[in-house]
Every structure is written in C-alpha cells, then in structure tokens.
Design a protein around this motif. Structure first.
Motif, PDB file in Angstrom:
ATOM      1  N   VAL A   1       3.381  18.224  -4.177  1.00  0.00           N
ATOM      2  CA  VAL A   1       2.569  17.144  -4.756  1.00  0.00           C
ATOM      3  C   VAL A   1       3.717  16.019  -5.290  1.00  0.00           C
ATOM      4  N   GLU A   2       3.144  14.979  -4.856  1.00  0.00           N
ATOM      5  CA  GLU A   2       3.953  13.725  -4.824  1.00  0.00           C
ATOM      6  C   GLU A   2       3.632  12.898  -5.964  1.00  0.00           C
ATOM      7  N   ILE A   3       2.164  13.002  -6.590  1.00  0.00           N
ATOM      8  CA  ILE A   3       1.859  12.314  -8.019  1.00  0.00           C
ATOM      9  C   ILE A   3       1.438  13.057  -8.780  1.00  0.00           C
ATOM     10  N   LEU A   4       1.537  13.275 -10.041  1.00  0.00           N
ATOM     11  CA  LEU A   4       1.220  14.075 -11.203  1.00  0.00           C
ATOM     12  C   LEU A   4       0.588  13.132 -12.241  1.00  0.00           C
ATOM     13  N   VAL A   5      -0.692  13.281 -12.506  1.00  0.00           N
ATOM     14  CA  VAL A   5      -1.205  12.530 -13.557  1.00  0.00           C
ATOM     15  C   VAL A   5      -1.714  13.491 -14.833  1.00  0.00           C
TER      16      VAL A   5
ATOM     17  N   MET B   1       0.887  -1.416  -0.090  1.00  0.00           N
ATOM     18  CA  MET B   1      -0.106  -0.080  -0.092  1.00  0.00           C
ATOM     19  C   MET B   1       0.870   1.069  -0.089  1.00  0.00           C
ATOM     20  N   ASN B   2       0.701   2.135  -0.921  1.00  0.00           N
ATOM     21  CA  ASN B   2       1.324   3.441  -0.995  1.00  0.00           C
ATOM     22  C   ASN B   2       1.150   4.320   0.268  1.00  0.00           C
ATOM     23  N   THR B   3       2.000   4.970   0.595  1.00  0.00           N
ATOM     24  CA  THR B   3       1.891   6.003   1.794  1.00  0.00           C
ATOM     25  C   THR B   3       1.048   7.035   1.098  1.00  0.00           C
ATOM     26  N   PRO B   4      -0.238   7.462   1.965  1.00  0.00           N
ATOM     27  CA  PRO B   4      -0.816   8.756   1.227  1.00  0.00           C
ATOM     28  C   PRO B   4      -0.173   9.892   1.081  1.00  0.00           C
ATOM     29  N   THR B   5      -0.262  10.532  -0.072  1.00  0.00           N
ATOM     30  CA  THR B   5       0.322  11.880  -0.027  1.00  0.00           C
ATOM     31  C   THR B   5      -0.623  12.910  -0.660  1.00  0.00           C
ATOM     32  N   THR B   6      -0.049  13.687  -1.621  1.00  0.00           N
ATOM     33  CA  THR B   6      -0.979  14.365  -2.594  1.00  0.00           C
ATOM     34  C   THR B   6      -1.046  14.177  -3.791  1.00  0.00           C
ATOM     35  N   ALA B   7      -1.909  14.053  -4.740  1.00  0.00           N
ATOM     36  CA  ALA B   7      -1.774  13.743  -5.984  1.00  0.00           C
ATOM     37  C   ALA B   7      -2.599  14.919  -6.919  1.00  0.00           C
ATOM     38  N   LEU B   8      -2.219  15.326  -8.064  1.00  0.00           N
ATOM     39  CA  LEU B   8      -2.994  16.211  -8.881  1.00  0.00           C
ATOM     40  C   LEU B   8      -3.247  15.363 -10.182  1.00  0.00           C
ATOM     41  N   VAL B   9      -4.537  15.482 -10.282  1.00  0.00           N
ATOM     42  CA  VAL B   9      -4.845  15.067 -11.682  1.00  0.00           C
ATOM     43  C   VAL B   9      -5.414  15.916 -12.523  1.00  0.00           C
ATOM     44  N   THR B  10      -5.004  16.277 -13.741  1.00  0.00           N
ATOM     45  CA  THR B  10      -5.587  17.021 -14.788  1.00  0.00           C
ATOM     46  C   THR B  10      -6.796  16.294 -15.514  1.00  0.00           C
ATOM     47  N   GLY B  11      -7.839  17.126 -16.181  1.00  0.00           N
ATOM     48  CA  GLY B  11      -9.086  16.529 -16.788  1.00  0.00           C
ATOM     49  C   GLY B  11      -9.693  15.423 -15.698  1.00  0.00           C
ATOM     50  N   ALA B  12      -9.815  16.072 -14.580  1.00  0.00           N
ATOM     51  CA  ALA B  12     -10.245  15.055 -13.503  1.00  0.00           C
ATOM     52  C   ALA B  12     -11.656  14.744 -13.158  1.00  0.00           C
ATOM     53  N   THR B  13     -12.271  15.509 -14.179  1.00  0.00           N
ATOM     54  CA  THR B  13     -13.955  15.243 -14.090  1.00  0.00           C
ATOM     55  C   THR B  13     -14.587  14.124 -14.854  1.00  0.00           C
ATOM     56  N   ALA B  14     -13.597  13.656 -15.799  1.00  0.00           N
ATOM     57  CA  ALA B  14     -14.690  12.657 -16.703  1.00  0.00           C
ATOM     58  C   ALA B  14     -13.427  11.666 -16.983  1.00  0.00           C
ATOM     59  N   GLY B  15     -14.032  10.377 -17.578  1.00  0.00           N
ATOM     60  CA  GLY B  15     -13.209   9.462 -18.173  1.00  0.00           C
ATOM     61  C   GLY B  15     -11.993   8.828 -17.231  1.00  0.00           C
ATOM     62  N   LEU B  16     -10.864   8.726 -17.841  1.00  0.00           N
ATOM     63  CA  LEU B  16      -9.750   8.444 -17.195  1.00  0.00           C
ATOM     64  C   LEU B  16      -9.397   8.881 -16.274  1.00  0.00           C
ATOM     65  N   GLY B  17      -9.526  10.495 -16.154  1.00  0.00           N
ATOM     66  CA  GLY B  17      -9.126  11.400 -15.184  1.00  0.00           C
ATOM     67  C   GLY B  17      -9.960  11.092 -13.847  1.00  0.00           C
ATOM     68  N   ALA B  18     -11.445  11.064 -14.169  1.00  0.00           N
ATOM     69  CA  ALA B  18     -12.456  10.673 -12.993  1.00  0.00           C
ATOM     70  C   ALA B  18     -11.676   9.469 -12.133  1.00  0.00           C
ATOM     71  N   GLU B  19     -11.404   8.272 -13.088  1.00  0.00           N
ATOM     72  CA  GLU B  19     -11.103   7.058 -12.390  1.00  0.00           C
ATOM     73  C   GLU B  19      -9.851   7.417 -11.829  1.00  0.00           C
ATOM     74  N   PHE B  20      -8.865   7.928 -12.194  1.00  0.00           N
ATOM     75  CA  PHE B  20      -7.568   8.225 -11.526  1.00  0.00           C
ATOM     76  C   PHE B  20      -7.907   8.685 -10.247  1.00  0.00           C
TER      77      PHE B  20
ATOM     78  N   ARG C   1     -10.423   8.559  -8.396  1.00  0.00           N
ATOM     79  CA  ARG C   1     -11.129   7.757  -7.459  1.00  0.00           C
ATOM     80  C   ARG C   1     -10.339   6.866  -6.968  1.00  0.00           C
ATOM     81  N   GLN C   2      -9.338   6.035  -7.789  1.00  0.00           N
ATOM     82  CA  GLN C   2      -8.544   5.213  -7.292  1.00  0.00           C
ATOM     83  C   GLN C   2      -7.479   5.823  -6.409  1.00  0.00           C
ATOM     84  N   LEU C   3      -6.952   7.072  -6.817  1.00  0.00           N
ATOM     85  CA  LEU C   3      -6.149   7.416  -5.814  1.00  0.00           C
ATOM     86  C   LEU C   3      -6.517   7.906  -4.630  1.00  0.00           C
ATOM     87  N   ALA C   4      -7.706   8.605  -4.732  1.00  0.00           N
ATOM     88  CA  ALA C   4      -8.322   8.698  -3.409  1.00  0.00           C
ATOM     89  C   ALA C   4      -8.588   7.577  -2.315  1.00  0.00           C
ATOM     90  N   GLN C   5      -9.049   6.348  -2.994  1.00  0.00           N
ATOM     91  CA  GLN C   5      -9.288   5.199  -2.518  1.00  0.00           C
ATOM     92  C   GLN C   5      -7.900   4.780  -1.752  1.00  0.00           C
TER      93      GLN C   5
END
Length: 255
Positions: free
Chosen positions: A83-87, A1-20, A22-26
């Motif tokens: 920000v530790e994770i950039l998508v 399990m990854n240590t929770p940090t901060t992730a930034l996702v572009t295009g975050a409201t639809a498609g793969l961005g929304a799925e990223f 959700r999975q990163l928030a999980q």
C-alpha cells in the motif's frame, strides 16, 4: 500526475472518505476501501470500478475494536500487495460535553481518532521506508488549534504526530500530512445530530476542495495542510488568542 499504485482509505463510504476514494480512483490507483458497513463498501467499490475503471478491494472492519484494526494492519503489512497511500479518515463526533458523555463513548472516540491511526501508521511505515516511497494523510481538523474538548485534543495529537513524522520520514521518501479542514459539508455533523446552522455559511467548505488541497499538499511534502486562506487565518489566530476565545460556536442538537 502520480504513478498509480494502491491506496487504502478508512471511513471510505461517506464524507471526506468517499471523496478521497473518488479522487484517488480518478488518478488510477487500486483502491482498498475500509468501513464497517459491507453493503455500502460494495456500493462504493462498484461506483469506482464503473466510473474510473480501477481495481477495488473491500475490507469491512470496525476500527474501534482490536479484530477490525488487526484486519487492516494485516492488509497494510502484506509484502505481496504493498500500500503506497494510507488515508486515516474514519472518525466520529460527540455532541454532548465531556462530563455528560458515557465514558465508553469517550473511549471509542479516543480509540478511533488516536490509537487506531497510530497503529495503522505503525503498520504502513516499515514497508514504505523500505521502498523509499509512501504517502500518509491523517484527517485531523482545524479544531486541533482550538479548545473544543476531547475532539480538539485528539486532533491535536494527529497534527503533532504528523508534523513530527513528516520531518522524520520525509528524507526517506515518505510524506505524512495532517489535513485540517474546518466545517465541511459531509454526513459527519448529521450523524452526530448537530444543528449545522450554529456555524455561519462562510465557514462551510466543500469536500472536493478539502480533499484536492490535502492530496496536493501531501504530494508536495507538507506536514500540515489547512484548506483555504480563511481557515489558515482561523488557525493562526487560534494559536495566539486566550483559550476562552477559541471554543468555536456552541454545538446544538437538531430540533
């Protein structure tokens, strides 16, 4: 399990961005959500906070203009909120052929798929390298290995850049991955007005599988991730076939 940090996702409201998102928030990460539509961003933030009990930030920004990109660069370079994770997921498709598209559309397409991810990677990397820790996923496409106009050309840039960056920065603890899905059930093709029946059923992937594979292979330090064996085969064959055979099914507008 990854240590929770901060992730930034572009295009975050639809498609793969929304799925990223959700999975990163999980996984428990604090989420910074970037897209143009402020109302949809807030809806996504509310969903993540409700379903996964994570902190969220919304950052409305148009990544095809300088002011929008500057806002995201400013967030990525804030030393007090690393920000530790950039998508880099935001993207568009153009249905018509290159010669028929307005040059303004082609310019916006190139900006969103090449210049903006480059600028955001350039902003994120110094802090990651200083911390000896960081993850970047550039959402490319299996089209990068084919010949499908400026879309393939832009995605090929993402693949080549990510492969090089992963080799260059991996030893310092920063993993950079180009995620190269094939046809995926999202809003992407609907927004561009494409008739999805041009691709047979076996070619379509589920967004949750694509994102899960991309996150796992990025965590393992792979420079290029191609979800599913069938698309790994498609990519391998595309590299050796004559160019005229790798243009894929023709794009067709919805009737």
């Amino acid at each position: 399990m990854n240590t929770p940090t901060t992730a930034l996702v572009t295009g975050a409201t639809a498609g793969l961005g929304a799925e990223f998102s959700r999975q990163l928030a999980q996984e428990g990460h604090t989420m910074v959500l970037v897209a143009r539509d402020a109302a949809r961003l807030q809806q996504m933030a509310d969903e993540l906070e409700r379903d996964y009990s994570v902190k969220t930030e919304v950052l409305p920004a148009d990544l095809t203009d300088d002011a929008g990109v500057a806002a995201v660069v400013g967030r990525l370079t804030d030393p007090e909120r690393p920000v530790e994770i950039l998508v880099n997921n935001a993207g568009i498709g153009l249905l018509d052929s290159f010669e028929n598209n307005p040059v303004e559309d082609e310019r916006m397409h190139l900006r969103l798929h090449v210049q903006t991810p480059m600028e955001l990677c350039h902003a994120a990397l110094p802090g990651m390298l200083q911390r000896h820790s960081g993850r970047i996923i550039n959402v490319a496409s299996v089209a990068a290995f084919a010949n499908r106009g400026t879309y393939s050309a832009a995605k090929a840039w993402q693949v080549n850049f990510s492969r090089w960056a992963n080799l260059a920065y991996g030893p310092s603890g920063v993993h950079v991955t180009a995620l190269c899905p094939g046809f995926t059930h999202t809003e992407f093709h609907d927004r561009m007005g494409m008739d999805k029946s041009v691709a047979p059923r076996w070619m379509w992937l589920r967004a949750d599988r694509v994102v899960r594979d991309g996150l796992a292979e990025n965590a393992r330090g792979k420079g290029v991730s191609i979800p599913t064996k069938r698309y790994k085969l498609v990519a391998a064959v595309s590299r050796v076939l004559p160019a005229r055979f790798t243009s894929g099914p023709p794009r067709r507008a919805k009737q």
